[in-house]
Design a protein around this motif. Sequence first.
Motif, PDB file in Angstrom:
ATOM      1  N   LEU A   1       9.704  11.914   5.518  1.00 26.51           N
ATOM      2  CA  LEU A   1       8.369  12.187   6.058  1.00 26.51           C
ATOM      3  C   LEU A   1       8.102  11.374   7.318  1.00 26.51           C
ATOM      4  N   TRP A   2       8.434  10.084   7.284  1.00 30.01           N
ATOM      5  CA  TRP A   2       8.180   9.239   8.451  1.00 30.01           C
ATOM      6  C   TRP A   2       9.096   9.594   9.619  1.00 30.01           C
ATOM      7  N   ALA A   3      10.325   9.994   9.324  1.00 25.05           N
ATOM      8  CA  ALA A   3      11.234  10.375  10.407  1.00 25.05           C
ATOM      9  C   ALA A   3      10.743  11.630  11.119  1.00 25.05           C
ATOM     10  N   ASP A   4       9.944  12.439  10.454  1.00 26.89           N
ATOM     11  CA  ASP A   4       9.433  13.670  11.045  1.00 26.89           C
ATOM     12  C   ASP A   4       8.119  13.449  11.779  1.00 26.89           C
ATOM     13  N   SER A   5       7.566  12.224  11.737  1.00 29.22           N
ATOM     14  CA  SER A   5       6.296  11.930  12.407  1.00 29.22           C
ATOM     15  C   SER A   5       6.532  11.673  13.892  1.00 29.22           C
TER      16      SER A   5
ATOM     17  N   PHE B   1       6.026   4.968  13.698  1.00 32.99           N
ATOM     18  CA  PHE B   1       6.709   5.398  12.485  1.00 32.99           C
ATOM     19  C   PHE B   1       8.227   5.279  12.610  1.00 32.99           C
ATOM     20  N   VAL B   2       8.740   5.093  13.817  1.00 35.23           N
ATOM     21  CA  VAL B   2      10.180   4.929  13.992  1.00 35.23           C
ATOM     22  C   VAL B   2      10.647   3.651  13.304  1.00 35.23           C
ATOM     23  N   GLU B   3       9.939   2.550  13.544  1.00 37.05           N
ATOM     24  CA  GLU B   3      10.318   1.299  12.896  1.00 37.05           C
ATOM     25  C   GLU B   3      10.041   1.337  11.404  1.00 37.05           C
ATOM     26  N   LYS B   4       9.013   2.055  11.002  1.00 39.33           N
ATOM     27  CA  LYS B   4       8.721   2.144   9.569  1.00 39.33           C
ATOM     28  C   LYS B   4       9.781   2.971   8.842  1.00 39.33           C
ATOM     29  N   THR B   5      10.355   3.959   9.528  1.00 35.67           N
ATOM     30  CA  THR B   5      11.439   4.728   8.924  1.00 35.67           C
ATOM     31  C   THR B   5      12.632   3.832   8.630  1.00 35.67           C
ATOM     32  N   SER B   6      13.039   3.027   9.601  1.00 31.69           N
ATOM     33  CA  SER B   6      14.157   2.103   9.394  1.00 31.69           C
ATOM     34  C   SER B   6      13.809   1.048   8.353  1.00 31.69           C
ATOM     35  N   ALA B   7      12.553   0.578   8.359  1.00 28.01           N
ATOM     36  CA  ALA B   7      12.140  -0.418   7.369  1.00 28.01           C
ATOM     37  C   ALA B   7      12.177   0.162   5.957  1.00 28.01           C
ATOM     38  N   ALA B   8      11.800   1.422   5.810  1.00 28.68           N
ATOM     39  CA  ALA B   8      11.884   2.066   4.490  1.00 28.68           C
ATOM     40  C   ALA B   8      13.332   2.191   4.036  1.00 28.68           C
TER      41      ALA B   8
ATOM     42  N   THR C   1       0.831  -1.199   0.000  1.00 29.17           N
ATOM     43  CA  THR C   1       0.000   0.000   0.000  1.00 29.17           C
ATOM     44  C   THR C   1       0.871   1.257   0.000  1.00 29.17           C
ATOM     45  N   GLY C   2       0.191   2.397  -0.114  1.00 23.66           N
ATOM     46  CA  GLY C   2       0.865   3.686  -0.074  1.00 23.66           C
ATOM     47  C   GLY C   2       0.903   4.260   1.327  1.00 23.66           C
ATOM     48  N   ASP C   3       1.201   5.547   1.405  1.00 20.08           N
ATOM     49  CA  ASP C   3       1.369   6.211   2.695  1.00 20.08           C
ATOM     50  C   ASP C   3       0.013   6.432   3.361  1.00 20.08           C
ATOM     51  N   SER C   4       0.052   6.657   4.674  1.00 17.88           N
ATOM     52  CA  SER C   4      -1.154   6.915   5.449  1.00 17.88           C
ATOM     53  C   SER C   4      -0.772   7.660   6.717  1.00 17.88           C
ATOM     54  N   ARG C   5      -1.718   8.411   7.275  1.00 18.96           N
ATOM     55  CA  ARG C   5      -1.488   9.068   8.558  1.00 18.96           C
ATOM     56  C   ARG C   5      -1.500   8.067   9.707  1.00 18.96           C
ATOM     57  N   ASP C   6      -2.192   6.956   9.500  1.00 16.50           N
ATOM     58  CA  ASP C   6      -2.254   5.920  10.523  1.00 16.50           C
ATOM     59  C   ASP C   6      -1.096   4.948  10.322  1.00 16.50           C
ATOM     60  N   PRO C   7      -0.243   4.720  11.331  1.00 14.46           N
ATOM     61  CA  PRO C   7       0.913   3.845  11.134  1.00 14.46           C
ATOM     62  C   PRO C   7       0.556   2.425  10.730  1.00 14.46           C
ATOM     63  N   THR C   8      -0.595   1.933  11.174  1.00 16.87           N
ATOM     64  CA  THR C   8      -0.964   0.553  10.837  1.00 16.87           C
ATOM     65  C   THR C   8      -1.356   0.399   9.374  1.00 16.87           C
ATOM     66  N   GLN C   9      -1.693   1.514   8.710  1.00 16.15           N
ATOM     67  CA  GLN C   9      -2.091   1.445   7.303  1.00 16.15           C
ATOM     68  C   GLN C   9      -0.997   1.943   6.360  1.00 16.15           C
ATOM     69  N   ALA C  10       0.051   2.549   6.899  1.00 15.64           N
ATOM     70  CA  ALA C  10       1.091   3.132   6.058  1.00 15.64           C
ATOM     71  C   ALA C  10       1.921   2.049   5.389  1.00 15.64           C
ATOM     72  N   GLY C  11       2.153   2.222   4.112  1.00 16.84           N
ATOM     73  CA  GLY C  11       2.949   1.269   3.346  1.00 16.84           C
ATOM     74  C   GLY C  11       4.005   1.968   2.520  1.00 16.84           C
ATOM     75  N   VAL C  12       4.908   1.182   1.974  1.00 14.18           N
ATOM     76  CA  VAL C  12       6.054   1.727   1.257  1.00 14.18           C
ATOM     77  C   VAL C  12       5.958   1.496  -0.249  1.00 14.18           C
ATOM     78  N   TRP C  13       4.917   0.795  -0.690  1.00 14.10           N
ATOM     79  CA  TRP C  13       4.848   0.428  -2.097  1.00 14.10           C
ATOM     80  C   TRP C  13       4.693   1.652  -3.004  1.00 14.10           C
ATOM     81  N   GLY C  14       3.931   2.648  -2.576  1.00 10.68           N
ATOM     82  CA  GLY C  14       3.790   3.848  -3.390  1.00 10.68           C
ATOM     83  C   GLY C  14       5.119   4.537  -3.627  1.00 10.68           C
TER      84      GLY C  14
END
Length: 430
Positions: free
Chosen positions: A388-392, A397-404, A197-210
Amino acid sequence: MVEQTSAPAADAVTSRLKRRYAAERRFQFMGMAAIAVALGFLALLLVSIFAKGASAFVQTQVQLEVTFDAGILGVAPGADRDTLASGDYLGLAKAALWSRFPDVSGRAEKRQLAALLSPSAGDALRDMVLSDPNVIGSTRKVWFPVSDSVDMTNKGYLPRDPAVEGARLNAAQMGWLQSLEDGGVLTKRFNWQFVTTGDSRDPTQAGVWGAVVGSFYSVLVTLLLSFPLGVATAVYLEEFAPKNRWTDLIEVNINNLAAVPSIVFGLLGLAVFLAVFGLPRSAPMVGGLVLTLMTLPTIIIAARASLKAVPPSIREAALGMGSSKLQMVTDHVLPLALPGILTGTILGMARALGESAPLLMIGMVAFIVDVPSGPMDPATVLPVQVYLWADSSERAFVEKTSAAIIVLLLFLAVMNLAAILLRKKFERRW
């Protein structure tokens, strides 16, 4: 007399050799130590990134028994697809969770219990109904993502004790969570949403595919434009252009452009591609054009160096056999210089993939939810997504930043591997 003078000379030579060998050993030790320190810092960086980001690829989910009640959904059996898509699927997921805890009756308690589920919990139910409307009226077991607070608590990033500072769940919610764990319906599963999926304001829905698709289109546009232009420029300057002050001026400017900060190219793209030509903001096409301007000097310089490395005997032999100058370049010089040219292209593409400053100037920092379907659609790229995620402020979003960052490194590794394989395929030895 000769023997008396030769012995001290031999001792002096031996002493100098020992000092020379000792100096060489010290130099080798310092070189190996420098390499070891560099590898140590690199390993520390990679371990830190993977340790923080690996958990983003799994997500805490809960299995609930869902009764697809048409009354709760607010749709009638046999409704059209648009009506089915507008049903209250999140309410259906909440009802399934409430039915597991029948003792929870108060409005406030039900709201706290429903907060354990992610806002995207109804998406799976919507997909099930749209793919098979006959599930309405039946009962199925479905896995639902939990909220980011529950996910972070279950992964150990937030304290489980409600009395500890930083805890996000109260005592009642921890009791319900413990009940779900004891019942074996709460577990960690692969987070498909993150990679599809693409980005989202909710961390559980945010994805990196976009961001991955946006990076792919941007790099593709950059490669299709910069590689032929860079190689053609290098071939003309090295093989055909007369050596005069104008070509010297061009060469100096190309070398200077290679050292220009990348944000300057972003300002150029903003002034030319957006303001003059009116191209859409945040589009990978514009990003690719800006990155093309940035990578062209690198490719031109590397291609010219590769052409210079071809022995002059190759040119002389080709011309001596009756080839024209164009045939000499295309059939002999260029194939031998291609591995070096591809090496320069790898460096240019790697720099383009990791750039964010010039893309921020053309609007690719915008919040884009949808996955782009083409190079003209609004999109973001992986480095900007990391920014963007590092600024959240949310902890998830901390783990999602490293995952990205992990995804960015994998993207770069795959691209470089493909280029290296192509370089090996076209490599020729003389």
